[in-house]
Design an enzyme around this catalytic site. Structure first.
Site, mmCIF file in Angstrom:
data_model
loop_
_atom_site.group_PDB
_atom_site.id
_atom_site.type_symbol
_atom_site.label_atom_id
_atom_site.label_comp_id
_atom_site.label_asym_id
_atom_site.label_seq_id
_atom_site.Cartn_x
_atom_site.Cartn_y
_atom_site.Cartn_z
ATOM 1 C CG ASP A 122 34.252 45.345 49.342
ATOM 2 O OD1 ASP A 122 33.735 44.223 49.266
ATOM 3 O OD2 ASP A 122 35.374 45.544 49.847
HETATM 4 C C1 GLC Z 1 37.642 42.974 50.409
HETATM 5 C C2 GLC Z 1 36.309 42.374 50.765
HETATM 6 C C3 GLC Z 1 35.666 43.005 51.944
HETATM 7 C C4 GLC Z 1 36.737 43.482 52.904
HETATM 8 C C5 GLC Z 1 37.461 44.633 52.221
HETATM 9 C C6 GLC Z 1 38.594 45.195 53.079
HETATM 10 O O1 GLC Z 1 37.833 42.967 49.035
HETATM 11 O O2 GLC Z 1 35.331 42.246 49.742
HETATM 12 O O3 GLC Z 1 34.812 42.012 52.528
HETATM 13 O O4 GLC Z 1 36.171 43.904 54.116
HETATM 14 O O5 GLC Z 1 37.955 44.254 50.944
HETATM 15 O O6 GLC Z 1 39.604 44.256 53.202
#
Ligand code: GLC
Length: 744
Positions: free
Chosen positions: A278
């Site tokens: 993430d």
């Molecule tokens: C965010 C989220 C994740 C998302 C990623 C990209 O912090 O936790 O669900 O897909 O970053 O935006």
């Protein structure tokens, strides 16, 4: 079937299977050929995902072959420019994969996933995901960071909006539908986008419902609850990618959790896609105190099995030196690159790296909006309808109030980066458009936004309400109060919304409250004070027409709650699939209102409940009313003694005994009464949507494989245990006729 046709069919099916195998065999061969040509730097480059914040810098990094992906480019020209650098100006020309959070629509915005789950209509949810893929892929996006299939049981957690609720079975069904919608029939179709099940794993169990907080999930809970949807989408929907979660479970951040990423995901489930971290979750392992610095974080993430790093850049900075220091093996790098290339080949990016960008023909197509309207209609839950005030019976004057009656931005909900609010059709707009000619509509927001503390309009509201035949009050949450990092410790209406409702209730004009929110709110008082309540979640672009269609009976509500509504925050966590405990309350216990003065210490019975709010929710999982009534009759089992490999047939008769056509979501729950470990008092095992005209009756059959009753018991092995079972067929998680059977 004639023999020749049968043979032709067999040949066709074998041909299909063979082509699938050859295509995967062909892909595996291509991967090995390419891998052999790649330098270590080029391999590490594939494991690096850039964010689209600084494209000028990114163009240079791409040209050096040090990027495998970019997230959040939504302009086709920029995507093609970046792609040309990768394909035409790097040594091996490996195409980039462009990712984006397309969570509940790209341009056409559908209800938030929690609302979509309330439809209990996987077929329609799949169509919505397909529309999202068609719209997003037109800009070059071929990978979405969805579905979010975290089991969520705490409405204080803002991301419950993105989830499919509290139940592993419903979340699995919805997750499979979304992945199938995104990925289409063939991942190499230019309109297909790779799915990304997230967040792996257990993120929704954050302590206190506070986002990013610690989780303490046992292995058994992981296997019987939190991992269930992920295993299902891997095994039944050919999932392309998975994203690690931010949380540390039992002190181990998911991006460094070898048990999850290697033991479970690869060895047990044979997942063949790739794992992406993430956003910065790798270098955040330093903040967790799980790594001393970014280099150690990179080492732990690579060795745990995170194939691609989202934006934190530790792989490109440290992977080569870690390899030289023998802290990571080249085979680990090779496997990560294989997984990434496998998805890139499967997407057809090598043959078809560029995008046409015919966005005008694709965005907000009429057929897309129709699906959005229908899904919004089916996601809305009727919570109360006192005296059948709904559907509205030709009122002459309607008073419309509230901060969500005409809120095109907030109506779309959280995780909307690309939907344009000027395409949102609000309830006010839809009401005027459809009924403005023959109904007098008086609209005053009174409160401009959900947190508004200004009561100066209340007198005006009172006066208008007294002149109206019915009041429609639109309350709820601004979208910013929902979603990632937006945790709440108090779930009552913000601002003076509740006061406004009370003011209107005192006018005695019939009051219909429509709530748009990204989570269950604690609305016991407001429900009591309203004559009818519709829970619309954040219903998306076409939420307005959907709500109006329900209010006027064009459509009969069919939505069912995918999440328990607690009476107050103090009851949380509260979900239907809980364990019974050794001292279960039965609801008749004494409470604050009737405990005698100087009652003796044990006179209340020492049961598991709250003296001030009992142990029943405001509304249970699976609850939802209709404008008609459904009668369940003649529930029968094909057998009452079964073997572990049997299929149990359950039949019943369902009759629409009311005056409206309607759809009932018939739910089947089961309970294993005694096992090697204590199990939930009920678990949803199946559901069916049954459409019935007024007065119509249908036979309904469920086929329940006894293998569906398997769970991870004392020996941590998944199996069915012999013993007695109860089974309920009903319209929610606390109703239904109970029948019993035994497994030998
Ligand atoms: C965010 C989220 C994740 C998302 C990623 C990209 O912090 O936790 O669900 O897909 O970053 O935006």
């Amino acid at each position: 079937m004639k023999k020749s046709c049968f043979l032709a069919l067999l040949l066709f099916l074998f041909g299909l299977k063979a082509s699938a195998q050859t295509s995967s065999a062909v892909i595996e061969k291509k991967i090995e050929v390419l891998l052999k040509k790649m330098t270590l730097k080029e391999k590490i480059g594939q494991m690096n995902q850039l964010s689209a914040d600084d494209m000028e810098t990114n163009f240079k990094v791409i040209q050096q072959g040090m990027a495998g992906s970019v997230l959040s480019i939504t302009n086709p020209e920029i995507a093609n420019k970046a792609q040309r650098l990768a394909v035409e100006q790097t040594r091996l020309g490996i195409p980039l994969i462009f990712g984006r959070d397309v969570i509940h629509g790209f341009k056409t915005i559908f209800p938030i996933p929690l609302g979509q789950a309330a439809s209990f209509n996987p077929g329609l949810v799949e169509k919505a995901a397909r529309v999202a893929a068609v719209e997003a892929s037109e800009t070059g996006i071929r990978w979405t960071f969805a579905p979010m299939i975290d089991i969520a049981r705490d409405p204080r957690w803002g991301r419950i909006a993105e989830s499919c609720g509290e139940d592993p079975y419903l979340t699995s069904i919805m997750g499979i539908a979304m992945v199938n919608g995104f990925q289409g029939k063939n991942l190499s179709d230019p309109s297909s986008i790779a799915g990304c099940a997230k967040h792996f794993a257990g993120y929704g169990a954050a302590e206190g419902g506070r986002d990013y907080n610690t989780t303490a999930i046992t292995e058994r809970q992981f296997r019987n609850v939190y991992l269930v949807p992920f295993e299902q989408v891997v095994k039944k929907a050919n999932l392309a990618t998975i994203m690690t979660a931010f949380n540390a479970n039992d002190g181990i951040p998911s991006s460094g959790n070898e048990f999850l990423l290697k033991e479970v995901l690869r060895k047990e489930w044979n997942f063949r896609g790739f794992v992406v971290s993430d956003w910065a979750s790798i270098n955040e392992m330093v903040d967790h105190g799980f790594s001393s610095d970014n280099k150690e974080a990179a080492e732990k993430a690579i060795n745990a099995g995170v194939d691609m790093e989202m934006v934190s850049g530790t792989y490109v900075e440290y992977a080569e030196s870690l390899w030289k220091e023998k802290k990571i093996a080249i085979e680990t790098i090779n496997d990560a690159v294989r997984n990434i290339l496998r998805i890139k080949y499967s997407l057809g990016l090598f043959e078809n790296p560029y995008v046409k960008g015919n966005t005008k023909e694709v965005f907000y197509k009429e057929e897309h909006l129709k699906i959005a309207e229908k899904l919004a209609e089916e996601s809305i839950v009727l919570l109360k309808n006192e005296g059948q005030i709904l559907p509205l019976q030709k009122p002459k004057t309607i008073a419309v109030f509230g901060p969500l009656a005409n809120a095109p931005h907030d109506q779309m909900g959280t995780w909307v980066f690309d939907g344009d609010k000027d395409h949102t059709v609000t309830p006010l707009f839809a009401l005027k458009e459809k009924y403005g000619e023959n109904i007098t509509i008086i609209y005053e927001p009174i409160l401009k936004y959900s947190r508004d503390q200004d009561s100066t309009g209340f007198d005006k509201a009172r006066k208008i309400a007294k002149e109206a035949d019915v009041v429609l009050l639109f309350l709820g949450e601004e979208s910013i109060l929902s979603g990632e990092a937006h945790s709440l410790s108090d779930l009552n209406f913000q601002g003076l919304q509740s006061k406004l409702l009370e003011t209107l209730q005192k006018t005695k004009t019939p009051l219909v409250t429509i709530i748009m929110a990204g989570r269950p709110l604690t609305i016991e008082k407001e429900v009591t004070q309203s004559n009818a309540v519709l829970y619309a979640w954040h219903p998306g672009t076409m939420g307005g027409p959907a709500i109006i269609n329900l209010l006027f009976g064009i459509v009969n509500p069919s939505g069912k709650l995918p999440i328990t509504f607690p009476k107050n925050v103090g009851q949380i966590p509260m979900y239907y699939g809980h364990l019974k405990t050794g001292r279960p309350a039965n609801g008749s216990e004494l409470n604050l209102n009737n405990i005698p003065i100087e009652a003796s210490q044990t006179s209340l019975g020492n049961k598991s409940y709250y003296l001030d709010s009992g142990n029943e929710p405001l509304f249970p999982f699976g609850f939802g009313l209709s404008y008609t009534n459904f009668e369940y009759r003649e529930i029968a089992l094909s057998k009452t003694i079964l073997k572990k490999d049997d299929i149990l047939e359950i039949t019943l008769s369902l009759k629409n005994t009311g005056n409206y056509q309607g759809t009932e979501i018939v739910q089947l729950y089961a309970r294993d009464l005694a096992a090697s470990v204590a199990l939930p008092i009920r678990e949803l095992k199946a559901f069916q949507r049954i459409d019935l005209k007024a007065g119509e009756e249908k036979r309904v059959m469920f086929k329940l494989p006894i293998s569906d009753l398997a769970f991870y018991g004392m020996d941590m092995k998944k199996k069915v245990e012999a013993g007695k079972f109860d089974l309920w067929i009903g319209s929610n998680s606390i109703s239904g006729e109970k029948v019993s059977f035994e497994v030998k």
